[in-house]
Design an enzyme around this catalytic site. Sequence first.
Site, PDB file in Angstrom:
ATOM      1  N   HIS A 100      47.158  31.136   3.583  1.00  9.82           N
ATOM      2  CA  HIS A 100      47.224  31.962   2.376  1.00  9.82           C
ATOM      3  C   HIS A 100      48.282  31.404   1.423  1.00  9.82           C
ATOM      4  O   HIS A 100      49.184  30.672   1.830  1.00  9.82           O
ATOM      5  CB  HIS A 100      47.540  33.410   2.746  1.00  9.82           C
ATOM      6  CG  HIS A 100      48.834  33.547   3.470  1.00  9.82           C
ATOM      7  ND1 HIS A 100      50.051  33.430   2.844  1.00  9.82           N
ATOM      8  CD2 HIS A 100      49.102  33.722   4.781  1.00  9.82           C
ATOM      9  CE1 HIS A 100      51.009  33.557   3.740  1.00  9.82           C
ATOM     10  NE2 HIS A 100      50.467  33.724   4.930  1.00  9.82           N
ATOM     11  N   ASP A 399      50.002  30.448   8.795  1.00  5.92           N
ATOM     12  CA  ASP A 399      50.721  29.281   9.333  1.00  5.92           C
ATOM     13  C   ASP A 399      50.543  29.184  10.848  1.00  5.92           C
ATOM     14  O   ASP A 399      50.420  28.084  11.388  1.00  5.92           O
ATOM     15  CB  ASP A 399      52.211  29.299   8.949  1.00  5.92           C
ATOM     16  CG  ASP A 399      52.942  30.556   9.399  1.00  5.92           C
ATOM     17  OD1 ASP A 399      52.283  31.508   9.870  1.00  5.92           O
ATOM     18  OD2 ASP A 399      54.187  30.591   9.285  1.00  5.92           O
TER      19      ASP A 399
END
Length: 509
Positions: A100, A399
């Site tokens: 994102h 992540d």
Amino acid sequence: MRMLARNRFILLLAVGLVLAVLSFSLQHLQLMPLGPMAEEVSRGKSRKRVNPVVHTDAPELDPITEAYNYCNLPNQTEHTWEGHSLADYKLLSVHVMIRHGDRYPLYSIPQTKRPAIDCVLSANRKPSHPLLSSFISHMAQGGRGHWDASLGSLPRVPSHSSCDLGELTQTGIVQHLKNGEILHQAYIKRHNLLSTDWLPKQVWVESTGKSRTLQSGLALLFGFLPNFPWSRLTVRQQWSTLFCGSSCDCPARNRYLDLEQKRQYRQRISDTELERTYIAMATALGVATRTLRAANPIDSLLCHLCHGLPFPCANPNSNSHPMNPNTQGACLTLGHFAVIRRQQRDDKRERQEVGFYRRYAVLAAYPYLNRTAQRMEAAAKRKRKATEEPVFSLASAHDVTLAPLLSALGLEGAAFPRFAARLVFELWKSPEMKEGKGNKGGGGVENAFVRVLYNGQDLTFDTEFCREHDRHASHPLCPLGNFLHFVRRDMFSIVNATSYQEACHQTVL
Ligand SMILES: *[C@@H]1O[C@H](CO)[C@@H](O)[C@H](O)[C@H]1NC(C)=O
Ligand SMILES: *[C@@H]1O[C@H](CO)[C@@H](O)[C@H](O)[C@H]1NC(C)=O
Ligand SMILES: *[C@@H]1O[C@H](CO)[C@@H](O)[C@H](O)[C@H]1NC(C)=O
């Protein structure tokens, strides 16, 4: 003609390699903001091959420059290599995983004001993008799309004038509009991957149940296919941040993660400079060190840095710490920031040496890699343009999704996934297969080739499965077969197994 094209390609490759090496040296030091799951793991001791070391001796960047790379400010021009291949090769499919975009911190630092950031989108505010206005109006019609599970109830654009914790910012939207535009140029304009009347099955979009991943995925998709028809779009939900679908059960993976977290903890408490820094920061703010640590201040400090805001100071209205009556108004500093970043860098180095993370990563990334391998193989074997399998798949993730994927591929030298990072797999077919000549036995797989790109850089020949491929042989691309063998068997050698099932259910001491 053919010769010319080939020479030009080799030149391109050479330039690409130089850029890749350069970029690796630039990105070598990474930022390791702890994600919500705070997982980080490592590399295997039992590697059979020696890493050819393209990027191990990169000069260390100062923590501030390194942090700006992580911010990925959208006002910079990128040189990207998506869609570059040999003349006459045909692009069959593209599989993208993104992190994102820029988001508000997940935690606030106690006794400080939260950074003032407006999450309501406005084309008049910087950073902006030519597509931003039409994106906003298009999202307002999202009720016509098909939404899996809980996705339909999430906001499709960020919407708070004072951002919520973890909310995607306008910067995050612009980063992904930009990513989408890059992929549009590379794959739609240049290679006509999808025609304007693409079928619903040709585009696969999946996201976790967080609004920031959903919104990031929609922004990228809008940049890639501006004003896409909502009726053709289905967005699937992944319940696990690992995108492991129905194959998430893997006890050994959890065990490696556990070992890695213990290693990480030991590394952290043995760092006396870090300890002193936390105490100094906590004293400045008048809070307990433990409280400050739990608030993961580096995540918030990165947000201040990325948005050009001064680092926070002790809230003047709060009671100062009883032990330190004179510290009101004291601020967190770049010096504090640099120490935490330095420790994260040391931690990353140790993680790679110890190897638990790499083992975790192989098991964490397998389900996604297996699905990607399966789709590529199906596309390679098909005679006509794919209609049943997606030719473009997009996984909008975190992540903690992307980092294990990089590690599993052997790309541990690559930078930690910055905001709006993108990892791309491209599948190419050589011209020979067109008439079915030399197309026996392997069902088309032997004429298919894979490229792997990270943030626009071609890292194909840094991957574990193509590091040793002889590029000067008759085929200068990486054979799809290498990737298939790696995913289906070779990648498990690091955990002394030959399959996911076996690896997941073996005992890890
Ligand atoms: C991008 O924006 C940042 C912050 O506004 C600024 O410091 C930087 O110089 C800009 N970079 C370019 C290439 O315009
Ligand atoms: C991997 O992909 C194969 C198809 O190629 C499928 O049959 C299998 O179930 C997948 N395995 C896992 C664990 O996802
Ligand atoms: C790998 O497995 C074999 C056979 O089970 C065993 O003999 C060997 O000790 C294992 N090696 C490691 C490093 O675990």
